[in-house]
Design an enzyme around this catalytic site. Structure first.
Site, PDB file in Angstrom:
ATOM      1  N   SER A  46       0.660  -1.137   0.024  1.00 14.09           N
ATOM      2  CA  SER A  46      -0.279   0.230   0.095  1.00 14.09           C
ATOM      3  C   SER A  46       0.643   1.186  -0.038  1.00 14.09           C
ATOM      4  O   SER A  46       2.008   1.253   0.394  1.00 14.09           O
ATOM      5  CB  SER A  46      -0.845   0.080   1.302  1.00 14.09           C
ATOM      6  OG  SER A  46      -0.191   0.156   2.272  1.00 14.09           O
ATOM      7  N   LYS A 120       0.355  -1.470  14.724  1.00 10.63           N
ATOM      8  CA  LYS A 120      -1.173  -1.917  15.208  1.00 10.63           C
ATOM      9  C   LYS A 120      -1.355  -3.150  14.493  1.00 10.63           C
ATOM     10  O   LYS A 120      -2.363  -3.721  14.946  1.00 10.63           O
ATOM     11  CB  LYS A 120      -1.786  -0.802  15.235  1.00 10.63           C
ATOM     12  CG  LYS A 120      -2.227  -0.341  13.805  1.00 10.63           C
ATOM     13  CD  LYS A 120      -3.380   0.655  13.682  1.00 10.63           C
ATOM     14  CE  LYS A 120      -3.879   1.080  12.466  1.00 10.63           C
ATOM     15  NZ  LYS A 120      -5.081   2.173  12.514  1.00 10.63           N
ATOM     16  N   ASP A 121      -0.760  -3.483  13.243  1.00 13.58           N
ATOM     17  CA  ASP A 121      -1.049  -4.547  12.696  1.00 13.58           C
ATOM     18  C   ASP A 121      -0.472  -6.186  13.134  1.00 13.58           C
ATOM     19  O   ASP A 121      -0.755  -7.066  12.633  1.00 13.58           O
ATOM     20  CB  ASP A 121      -1.038  -4.369  11.123  1.00 13.58           C
ATOM     21  CG  ASP A 121      -1.714  -3.326  10.453  1.00 13.58           C
ATOM     22  OD1 ASP A 121      -2.909  -3.213  11.008  1.00 13.58           O
ATOM     23  OD2 ASP A 121      -1.289  -2.781   9.528  1.00 13.58           O
ATOM     24  N   ALA A 173     -14.112  -0.139   9.944  1.00 10.43           N
ATOM     25  CA  ALA A 173     -13.916  -1.648  10.055  1.00 10.43           C
ATOM     26  C   ALA A 173     -13.538  -1.858  11.249  1.00 10.43           C
ATOM     27  O   ALA A 173     -13.174  -3.327  11.630  1.00 10.43           O
ATOM     28  CB  ALA A 173     -12.824  -2.227   8.889  1.00 10.43           C
ATOM     29  N   ARG A 176     -13.283  -1.361  17.710  1.00  9.43           N
ATOM     30  CA  ARG A 176     -12.771  -0.327  18.650  1.00  9.43           C
ATOM     31  C   ARG A 176     -13.580   1.070  18.334  1.00  9.43           C
ATOM     32  O   ARG A 176     -14.176   1.729  19.406  1.00  9.43           O
ATOM     33  CB  ARG A 176     -11.332   0.047  18.872  1.00  9.43           C
ATOM     34  CG  ARG A 176     -10.728   0.973  19.486  1.00  9.43           C
ATOM     35  CD  ARG A 176      -9.302   1.035  19.447  1.00  9.43           C
ATOM     36  NE  ARG A 176      -8.830   1.428  18.140  1.00  9.43           N
ATOM     37  CZ  ARG A 176      -8.998   2.719  17.435  1.00  9.43           C
ATOM     38  NH1 ARG A 176      -9.257   3.806  18.366  1.00  9.43           N
ATOM     39  NH2 ARG A 176      -8.788   2.767  16.318  1.00  9.43           N
ATOM     40  N   ARG A 177     -13.360   1.563  17.238  1.00 13.31           N
ATOM     41  CA  ARG A 177     -13.837   2.794  16.883  1.00 13.31           C
ATOM     42  C   ARG A 177     -15.537   2.642  16.960  1.00 13.31           C
ATOM     43  O   ARG A 177     -16.183   3.794  17.530  1.00 13.31           O
ATOM     44  CB  ARG A 177     -13.550   3.126  15.393  1.00 13.31           C
ATOM     45  CG  ARG A 177     -11.870   3.682  15.247  1.00 13.31           C
ATOM     46  CD  ARG A 177     -11.348   3.715  13.939  1.00 13.31           C
ATOM     47  NE  ARG A 177     -10.187   4.102  13.960  1.00 13.31           N
ATOM     48  CZ  ARG A 177      -9.199   3.980  12.935  1.00 13.31           C
ATOM     49  NH1 ARG A 177      -9.806   3.439  11.751  1.00 13.31           N
ATOM     50  NH2 ARG A 177      -8.055   4.466  12.594  1.00 13.31           N
ATOM     51  N   ARG A 194     -13.676  -1.113   4.077  1.00  9.77           N
ATOM     52  CA  ARG A 194     -12.065  -1.380   4.179  1.00  9.77           C
ATOM     53  C   ARG A 194     -11.327  -1.005   2.985  1.00  9.77           C
ATOM     54  O   ARG A 194     -11.697  -0.500   2.101  1.00  9.77           O
ATOM     55  CB  ARG A 194     -12.027  -3.080   4.323  1.00  9.77           C
ATOM     56  CG  ARG A 194     -12.297  -3.376   5.807  1.00  9.77           C
ATOM     57  CD  ARG A 194     -12.020  -5.044   5.913  1.00  9.77           C
ATOM     58  NE  ARG A 194     -10.651  -5.152   5.810  1.00  9.77           N
ATOM     59  CZ  ARG A 194     -10.189  -6.224   5.507  1.00  9.77           C
ATOM     60  NH1 ARG A 194     -10.960  -7.190   5.190  1.00  9.77           N
ATOM     61  NH2 ARG A 194      -8.669  -6.358   5.275  1.00  9.77           N
ATOM     62  N   GLY A 195      -9.767  -1.114   3.153  1.00  7.55           N
ATOM     63  CA  GLY A 195      -9.040  -0.874   1.920  1.00  7.55           C
ATOM     64  C   GLY A 195      -8.197   0.300   2.525  1.00  7.55           C
ATOM     65  O   GLY A 195      -8.049   0.463   3.373  1.00  7.55           O
ATOM     66  N   GLN A 198      -6.608   5.956   0.419  1.00  8.50           N
ATOM     67  CA  GLN A 198      -7.216   6.310  -0.530  1.00  8.50           C
ATOM     68  C   GLN A 198      -8.360   5.891  -1.065  1.00  8.50           C
ATOM     69  O   GLN A 198      -9.409   6.617  -1.413  1.00  8.50           O
ATOM     70  CB  GLN A 198      -6.288   6.392  -1.995  1.00  8.50           C
ATOM     71  CG  GLN A 198      -6.595   7.415  -3.054  1.00  8.50           C
ATOM     72  CD  GLN A 198      -7.078   8.741  -2.650  1.00  8.50           C
ATOM     73  OE1 GLN A 198      -5.900   9.391  -2.294  1.00  8.50           O
ATOM     74  NE2 GLN A 198      -8.272   9.320  -2.913  1.00  8.50           N
ATOM     75  N   ARG A 200     -10.755   4.257   0.741  1.00  7.59           N
ATOM     76  CA  ARG A 200     -11.582   4.609   1.742  1.00  7.59           C
ATOM     77  C   ARG A 200     -12.085   6.241   1.507  1.00  7.59           C
ATOM     78  O   ARG A 200     -13.299   6.210   1.448  1.00  7.59           O
ATOM     79  CB  ARG A 200     -11.221   4.713   3.275  1.00  7.59           C
ATOM     80  CG  ARG A 200     -10.840   3.199   3.627  1.00  7.59           C
ATOM     81  CD  ARG A 200     -10.628   3.028   5.162  1.00  7.59           C
ATOM     82  NE  ARG A 200      -9.625   1.932   5.400  1.00  7.59           N
ATOM     83  CZ  ARG A 200      -9.512   1.511   6.626  1.00  7.59           C
ATOM     84  NH1 ARG A 200      -9.936   2.146   7.690  1.00  7.59           N
ATOM     85  NH2 ARG A 200      -8.532   0.501   6.823  1.00  7.59           N
ATOM     86  N   CYS A 287     -10.487 -10.378  17.737  1.00 10.66           N
ATOM     87  CA  CYS A 287     -10.567  -9.365  16.894  1.00 10.66           C
ATOM     88  C   CYS A 287     -11.832  -8.541  17.135  1.00 10.66           C
ATOM     89  O   CYS A 287     -12.140  -7.622  16.385  1.00 10.66           O
ATOM     90  CB  CYS A 287     -10.458  -9.643  15.510  1.00 10.66           C
ATOM     91  SG  CYS A 287      -9.628  -8.426  14.300  1.00 10.66           S
TER      92      CYS A 287
END
Length: 356
Positions: A46, A120-121, A173, A176-177, A194-195, A198, A200, A287
């Site tokens: 990405s 974070k990933d 996605a 948490r948010r 998701r994505g 750009q 999104r 998750c």
């Protein structure tokens, strides 16, 4: 656009010496013992992942100038399962570790020498044989709310979601948010979005949803900070553990490379990420479990040791339950603090939150 050159303080002479010595040993080693160059660097493909990787390599060659003239690095783009499957929530296909699974495999197989990730990933516990070699200085960890064309931020600083009408559709996605927004605005609706950054933003511009959320760090690194309609303070939206930090993984057995990479470790990033990842390890949620973790170093008085402030959050997906707590202690106790806060949150949360 922002420059791809990260703003960092200059390395100390001691760290420069460590990095230079590691590279010099490599260069002076007999041919049969010399590591093959270029070193192969694994990364997702990405735009944000590539920015982070190139910024890290620039940082590394700044610490160790001898690498600059050795054609020392070669990028290896790896397409992860998390990138391939965009129409399903991560929880349905195996969790956020799917952004690193194929990269871990390439590292363990020897196809790459080290890998650059958004911290974070990364899973809380890495596969056996891999270690987190270093962490880079944290970019702004806050989340940003982005509104679709036609919506403007409200005038009430105490109500960052006032621009969203009742029943607005938020593309998201992250549980948490979602949980934190629903706790304040239970009328909001959520749809999977998701994505990459750009992608999104393009879907938002096409009015597929009324708003979305992104990490401010990613927007800043891509020169898109102006796309953030409202920056959400950690007191409003507790960030994800590790958000805004770049982490580098390497094989545990590769001692010399670990030594080279550790020379550019950012002390503050290591302290806060250690606390946040210990918090995650203690909570051990799936998750589908909304968990937030955000640590920061407090400015110490002259002669005092650095203090660390850690915030932890656990919630239900629908936001009807939300528990947030803080702990303050010495930065040297970051791991213990994370575990202690995690145990406290788990003890006072419904057991059902932590089950799949």
């Amino acid at each position: 656009m922002v420059s791809a050159q990260p703003s960092q303080t200059s390395p100390s002479p001691t760290l420069q010496k460590i990095a230079a010595e590691a590279a010099a040993r490599q260069k002076a080693a007999p041919p049969q013992h010399r590591r093959q160059l270029p070193l192969r660097v694994g990364t997702r493909g990405s735009p944000l992942a590539l920015w982070q990787t190139r910024a890290f390599l620039t940082r590394l060659t700044r610490f160790c100038p001898v690498l600059r003239d050795m054609n020392a690095f070669q990028e290896h783009l790896i397409n992860t399962t998390g990138d391939q499957v965009q129409n399903r929530a991560l929880a349905e296909i195996g969790g956020k570790g799917l952004f690193a699974k194929e990269i871990h495999e390439a590292l363990l197989d020897g196809r790459i020498d080290f890998a650059v990730h958004s911290l974070k990933d990364l899973e809380t516990t890495l596969p056996p044989g891999l270690v987190l070699a270093c962490t880079m200085r944290r970019e702004d960890a806050r989340d940003a709310l982005i509104l679709r064309p036609g919506f403007t931020p409200g005038n009430d600083p105490n109500d960052p979601y006032s621009a969203l009408p009742e029943g607005a559709l938020v593309g998201c996605a992250s549980v948490r948010r979602q949980a934190q927004m629903l706790h304040v605005r239970p009328d909001l609706r959520f749809g999977l979005l998701r994505g990459n950054v750009q992608t999104r933003l393009d879907k938002l511009a096409a009015r597929q949803c009324d708003a979305t959320l992104l990490a401010l760090a990613g927007l800043r690194r891509l020169g898109m900070e102006d796309r953030a309609s409202i920056v959400l303070e950690p007191s409003v939206m507790v960030p994800s553990a590790g958000q805004g930090i770049v982490g580098v993984t390497v094989r545990e057995s590769d001692v010399e490379l670990r030594e080279l990479l550790s020379a550019i470790e950012d002390y503050e990033a290591r302290a806060v990420s250690t606390a946040e990842r210990a918090l995650l390890a203690e909570l051990d949620g799936s998750c589908r479990t909304p968990i937030g973790g955000y640590a920061r170093l407090l400015s110490p008085s002259i002669g005092a040791k650095s203090e660390l402030h850690l915030t932890g959050l656990v919630a239900s997906e629908d936001g009807t339950f939300l528990l947030r707590r803080d702990i303050v202690g010495q930065a040297s106790d970051a791991e213990r603090m994370g575990h202690e806060l995690g145990r406290s949150l788990r003890a006072d949360s419904p057991a059902s939150i932590f089950t799949d």
